[in-house]
Design a protein around this motif. Structure first.
Motif, mmCIF file in Angstrom:
data_model
loop_
_atom_site.group_PDB
_atom_site.id
_atom_site.type_symbol
_atom_site.label_atom_id
_atom_site.label_comp_id
_atom_site.label_asym_id
_atom_site.label_seq_id
_atom_site.Cartn_x
_atom_site.Cartn_y
_atom_site.Cartn_z
ATOM 1 N N THR A 87 0.835 -1.210 0.000
ATOM 2 C CA THR A 87 0.000 0.000 0.000
ATOM 3 C C THR A 87 0.865 1.254 0.000
ATOM 4 O OG1 THR A 87 -1.780 -1.136 1.201
ATOM 5 C CG2 THR A 87 -1.792 1.273 1.237
ATOM 6 N N ILE A 88 1.914 1.267 0.810
ATOM 7 C CA ILE A 88 2.826 2.418 0.866
ATOM 8 C C ILE A 88 3.508 2.617 -0.481
ATOM 9 C CG2 ILE A 88 4.947 3.311 1.926
ATOM 10 C CD1 ILE A 88 4.099 1.748 4.491
ATOM 11 N N ALA A 89 3.971 1.533 -1.076
ATOM 12 C CA ALA A 89 4.650 1.622 -2.370
ATOM 13 C C ALA A 89 3.713 2.140 -3.458
ATOM 14 C CB ALA A 89 5.221 0.262 -2.752
ATOM 15 N N LEU A 90 2.483 1.645 -3.484
ATOM 16 C CA LEU A 90 1.524 2.068 -4.499
ATOM 17 C C LEU A 90 1.151 3.537 -4.337
ATOM 18 C CD1 LEU A 90 -0.796 -1.069 -4.600
ATOM 19 C CD2 LEU A 90 0.707 -0.264 -6.439
ATOM 20 N N ALA A 91 0.913 3.977 -3.100
ATOM 21 C CA ALA A 91 0.588 5.389 -2.871
ATOM 22 C C ALA A 91 1.743 6.287 -3.301
ATOM 23 C CB ALA A 91 0.267 5.623 -1.394
ATOM 24 N N THR A 92 2.961 5.831 -3.039
ATOM 25 C CA THR A 92 4.148 6.605 -3.437
ATOM 26 C C THR A 92 4.233 6.723 -4.953
ATOM 27 O OG1 THR A 92 5.336 5.851 -1.462
ATOM 28 C CG2 THR A 92 6.664 6.736 -3.271
ATOM 29 N N GLN A 95 1.645 9.101 -6.457
ATOM 30 C CA GLN A 95 2.040 10.495 -6.285
ATOM 31 C C GLN A 95 3.196 10.881 -7.197
ATOM 32 O OE1 GLN A 95 1.042 13.220 -4.896
ATOM 33 N NE2 GLN A 95 2.910 14.387 -5.298
ATOM 34 N N GLU A 96 4.186 10.029 -7.293
ATOM 35 C CA GLU A 96 5.404 10.390 -8.022
ATOM 36 C C GLU A 96 5.232 10.329 -9.540
ATOM 37 O OE1 GLU A 96 7.872 11.691 -6.692
ATOM 38 O OE2 GLU A 96 7.860 11.115 -4.588
ATOM 39 N N SER A 97 4.430 9.393 -10.031
ATOM 40 C CA SER A 97 4.372 9.210 -11.489
ATOM 41 C C SER A 97 2.994 8.874 -12.043
ATOM 42 C CB SER A 97 5.321 8.078 -11.886
ATOM 43 O OG SER A 97 4.832 6.830 -11.389
ATOM 44 N N GLN A 98 1.971 8.833 -11.174
ATOM 45 C CA GLN A 98 0.655 8.349 -11.600
ATOM 46 C C GLN A 98 0.735 6.930 -12.168
ATOM 47 O OE1 GLN A 98 -2.647 9.632 -11.513
ATOM 48 N NE2 GLN A 98 -1.742 10.984 -10.006
ATOM 49 N N LEU A 99 1.702 6.156 -11.645
ATOM 50 C CA LEU A 99 1.906 4.766 -12.065
ATOM 51 C C LEU A 99 2.274 4.640 -13.544
ATOM 52 C CD1 LEU A 99 -0.969 3.004 -10.078
ATOM 53 C CD2 LEU A 99 1.486 2.729 -9.683
ATOM 54 N N VAL A 100 2.896 5.673 -14.071
ATOM 55 C CA VAL A 100 3.394 5.660 -15.447
ATOM 56 C C VAL A 100 4.915 5.708 -15.387
ATOM 57 C CG1 VAL A 100 3.452 6.884 -17.648
ATOM 58 C CG2 VAL A 100 1.329 6.785 -16.341
ATOM 59 N N ASN A 101 5.577 4.878 -16.147
ATOM 60 C CA ASN A 101 7.039 4.787 -16.109
ATOM 61 C C ASN A 101 7.643 5.940 -16.903
ATOM 62 O OD1 ASN A 101 9.386 3.524 -15.223
ATOM 63 N ND2 ASN A 101 9.531 2.227 -17.037
ATOM 64 N N ARG A 148 5.368 -0.259 9.412
ATOM 65 C CA ARG A 148 3.976 -0.710 9.350
ATOM 66 C C ARG A 148 3.078 0.052 10.326
ATOM 67 N NH1 ARG A 148 4.913 -7.206 9.299
ATOM 68 N NH2 ARG A 148 6.847 -6.556 10.311
ATOM 69 N N LYS A 149 3.668 0.607 11.368
ATOM 70 C CA LYS A 149 2.886 1.342 12.362
ATOM 71 C C LYS A 149 2.868 2.845 12.108
ATOM 72 C CE LYS A 149 3.960 -2.096 15.941
ATOM 73 N NZ LYS A 149 4.570 -2.324 17.278
ATOM 74 N N LEU A 150 3.701 3.299 11.185
ATOM 75 C CA LEU A 150 3.776 4.728 10.895
ATOM 76 C C LEU A 150 2.645 5.164 9.977
ATOM 77 C CD1 LEU A 150 7.609 5.108 10.165
ATOM 78 C CD2 LEU A 150 6.397 5.826 12.239
ATOM 79 N N PRO A 151 2.231 6.437 10.056
ATOM 80 C CA PRO A 151 1.309 6.955 9.044
ATOM 81 C C PRO A 151 1.935 6.767 7.670
ATOM 82 C CG PRO A 151 1.513 8.499 10.874
ATOM 83 C CD PRO A 151 2.560 7.447 11.082
ATOM 84 N N LEU A 152 1.123 6.474 6.681
ATOM 85 C CA LEU A 152 1.654 6.191 5.341
ATOM 86 C C LEU A 152 2.567 7.295 4.837
ATOM 87 C CD1 LEU A 152 -0.142 4.609 2.342
ATOM 88 C CD2 LEU A 152 1.050 6.784 2.035
ATOM 89 N N THR A 153 2.151 8.524 4.991
ATOM 90 C CA THR A 153 2.944 9.625 4.446
ATOM 91 C C THR A 153 4.307 9.734 5.118
ATOM 92 O OG1 THR A 153 2.817 11.960 3.804
ATOM 93 C CG2 THR A 153 2.050 11.406 6.017
ATOM 94 N N VAL A 154 4.388 9.355 6.397
ATOM 95 C CA VAL A 154 5.665 9.402 7.115
ATOM 96 C C VAL A 154 6.585 8.295 6.608
ATOM 97 C CG1 VAL A 154 6.782 9.157 9.370
ATOM 98 C CG2 VAL A 154 4.641 10.432 9.163
ATOM 99 N N ALA A 155 6.030 7.094 6.460
ATOM 100 C CA ALA A 155 6.836 5.974 5.973
ATOM 101 C C ALA A 155 7.348 6.241 4.562
ATOM 102 C CB ALA A 155 6.008 4.696 6.002
ATOM 103 N N ALA A 167 2.104 14.931 0.517
ATOM 104 C CA ALA A 167 1.351 14.610 -0.704
ATOM 105 C C ALA A 167 0.942 13.141 -0.791
ATOM 106 C CB ALA A 167 2.177 14.984 -1.929
ATOM 107 N N TYR A 168 1.682 12.254 -0.146
ATOM 108 C CA TYR A 168 1.395 10.828 -0.279
ATOM 109 C C TYR A 168 0.071 10.432 0.376
ATOM 110 C CZ TYR A 168 6.356 10.925 -1.392
ATOM 111 O OH TYR A 168 7.571 11.223 -1.950
#
Length: 332
Positions: A87-92, A95-101, A148-155, A167-168
């Motif tokens: 989930t953290i990786a996907l949200a990142t 934000q960073e690329s809209q999942l476009v390479n 795993r215990k951190l807020p997503l944006t912090v991790a 932004a995450y």
């Protein structure tokens, strides 16, 4: 008589008209580029993921974006990372690329996670490989204490060191939906149009096997119960030593061909339904590039061209794992 030159007022009007026309064209081009960026340059959304909780939440995106998301999830589970890490990786990546390479970004940032060669993330070629990019992201995330215990944006920020650390967070709901489907926690929640990518020249079982190993790693076929010895699936009644002598190719799930299509079966051990649904959703996500026509698992089936239709019941509690039907092999 010589033609009179235009007055200053007329010249100003002409310049204003030309400027306005140029501005309209610029807006049109910018709008087109934004659409291409958001949809991955492949037209409309094409894919949809819905909540398995029946609460009406959904997320629509392009086939290319879906395929990249599936790779990110596969690399994570292949490394033994929990669903929270995915989930953290996907949200990142959203934000960073809209999942476009993407091939460019801030300074020398590249790829799904906008990683920078100058900051030690890898070479340009490596970073532009989605499997590598996801893997190196997870390597850094695993070093974050209690991520795993951190807020997503912090991790995410502890990995990315972004100039916009908050932004995450806004992408967490969509990333959570994607993660649930692509890690197999939610059953039959991802659908795609599956329209064949005409730029692809190699399809069929070999292409499916290669893509599986690329995203999950070589162990995936053992995890799904395939009998693998050396580099090929060992047929029943064939000794391991003979199999080793015959092949050193990529490990293979069983495959059968009928007419112009082939069916690849990925056995799933009893009680491993999450694994089964992850593989089934992965196949749907890759349906366009791999020319996959149908995917069936646990008595449910998806068919290409039905992005807006849910997985339908086959009427039987099918056994034998995930079945992936592809077009006949081409370009080989």
């Amino acid at each position: 008589m010589p033609e009179q030159s235009p007055t200053p007022k007329k010249r100003r009007r002409g310049r204003l008209f030309r400027f306005s026309a140029a501005f309209v064209v610029l807006l049109a081009v910018a709008g087109y580029l934004v659409v291409q960026y958001v949809t991955g340059g492949r037209g409309g959304p094409g894919c949809k993921v819905v909540s398995g909780k029946g609460d009406g939440q959904e997320f629509e995106f392009s086939q290319e974006q879906t395929m990249n998301a599936a790779t990110i999830a596969a690399v994570g589970t292949g490394r033994g990372m929990p669903a929270r890490a995915v989930t953290i990786a996907l949200a990142t990546a959203i934000q960073e690329s809209q999942l476009v390479n993407i091939t460019s970004g801030d300074r020398d940032s590249l790829g799904l996670f906008q990683q920078r060669p100058s900051q030690g993330w890898g070479t340009e070629k490596q970073i532009m490989d989605p499997t590598y990019a996801a893997g190196v992201f997870y390597e850094h995330l695993a070093k974050v204490d209690d991520y795993r215990k951190l807020p997503l944006t912090v991790a995410a920020q502890r990995v990315q060191r972004s100039g916009y650390p908050e932004a995450y967070a806004k992408h967490e709901p969509d990333a959570t939906l994607l993660s649930a489907a692509l890690t197999g926690q939610s059953a039959a929640t991802l659908t795609c149009q599956g329209l064949p990518d005409t730029t692809v020249t190699t399809t069929g079982p070999d292409a499916v096997r290669a893509a599986l190993v690329r995203d999950f790693g070589r162990e995936v076929l053992k995890e799904t119960g395939a009998e693998v010895t050396g580099g090929a699936t060992t047929p029943k009644g064939t000794s391991a030593s003979k199999s080793k002598a015959k092949s050193t190719a990529t490990p293979s799930p069983s495959a059968s061909a009928t007419g112009g299509s082939s069916t690849v079966t990925l056995p799933v051990r009893s009680g491993s339904t999450k694994t089964g649904w992850q593989l089934a959703h992965w196949a749907v996500a890759n349906s366009s590039v791999l020319h996959i026509d149908r995917v069936s698992y646990a008595g449910r089936e998806w068919a290409a061209g039905s992005a807006n239709d849910p997985w339908h019941s086959t009427g039987t509690k099918a056994a034998g794992g995930v079945r992936i039907q592809t077009e006949g092999p081409t370009g080989q």
